[in-house]
Design a protein around this motif. Structure first.
Motif: not given
Length: 244
Positions: A124-148
């Motif tokens: 949906l086009g997150a911008e600024g700090a939210r854009s970085v936070d969302a991508r960081l959250f996404r990367a962390s979730l992959f690890a949380h799900l074992g998708r290293y």
């Protein structure tokens, strides 16, 4: 506010403001009751072309967002999820709902659901700090799900992007020159004009994010003085030409 009829043109907005007043007073349970009631109000029988239809829908969705937050705060996770689901696809509030539902899903041990919500925020086009936070959250979730493998790839992409943007910011700052107010205003205008096209924060976004009333006033004073000086110089030249 409670005396305003729900059938009134101002009914839903009056009810929402009543809920806000209870929040301000610290009475969150009564605030939640108001917000919950509003989000469940049936839509009035209005033609879609009627401007009031959009207002009524927006008030109900803002109330749903507020109810979801209050329910989450008191630990009613299922109730919070039900409130967030009231916000329709394509709503201006959808990005906020996706972001908050991502945390809600994670707390309910629904990692895949959280990943879908975060992807929704990015799409949906997150911008600024939210854009970085969302991508960081996404990367962390992959690890949380074992998708290293996917986690490492996502962290690498984010790191490369931030490095590139850091270099862009450095070049931008060195190119501001002698008119920072004018530069900031131009940056803000570029951000607004290209918001629907931008896929990553650029030089406009970095500085436009800090725009506020004080900066706006400084810009206008700065520009006003410069234009006044130009006008005065022009008048002087005309007077000198007449005198000659």
């Amino acid at each position: 506010l409670s005396r305003v009829s729900s059938e009134s043109v101002y009914g839903s907005r009056a009810a929402y403001l009543a809920g806000v007043l209870f929040v301000e007073a610290g009475d969150l349970s009564r605030a939640e009751r108001w917000f919950s009631a509003i989000m469940d109000w049936p839509m009035l029988d209005l033609d879609e072309a009627n401007p009031r239809s959009a207002v009524e829908r927006d008030v109900r969705e803002v109330a749903a967002l507020s109810a979801g937050r209050l329910r989450y705060e008191r630990g009613d996770l299922a109730g919070a999820d039900a409130a967030y689901r009231k916000i329709r696809e394509g709503s201006v509030h959808e990005r906020d709902a996706c972001w908050e539902r991502a945390y809600l899903d994670l707390e309910r041990d629904r990692g895949v659901g959280a990943l879908m919500r975060v992807q929704c925020v990015i799409d949906l086009g997150a911008e600024g700090a939210r854009s970085v936070d969302a991508r960081l959250f996404r990367a962390s979730l992959f690890a949380h799900l074992g998708r290293y493998g996917e986690a490492i790839e996502a962290f690498d992409v984010l790191h490369g992007r931030l490095e590139a943007e850091g270099a862009l910011l450095e070049r931008t700052l060195t190119g501001i020159g002698d008119e920072p107010a004018a530069f900031l205003f131009d940056a803000m205008e570029r951000s607004a004009a290209a918001r629907h096209l931008a896929t990553t924060p650029g030089e406009a976004t970095f500085l436009a994010d800090v725009w506020n009333a004080e900066v706006d006033q400084a810009y206008r004073i700065d520009r006003g003085v410069r234009f006044a000086n130009e006008d005065l110089s022009s008048f002087r030249r005309e007077i000198e030409a007449v005198e000659r």
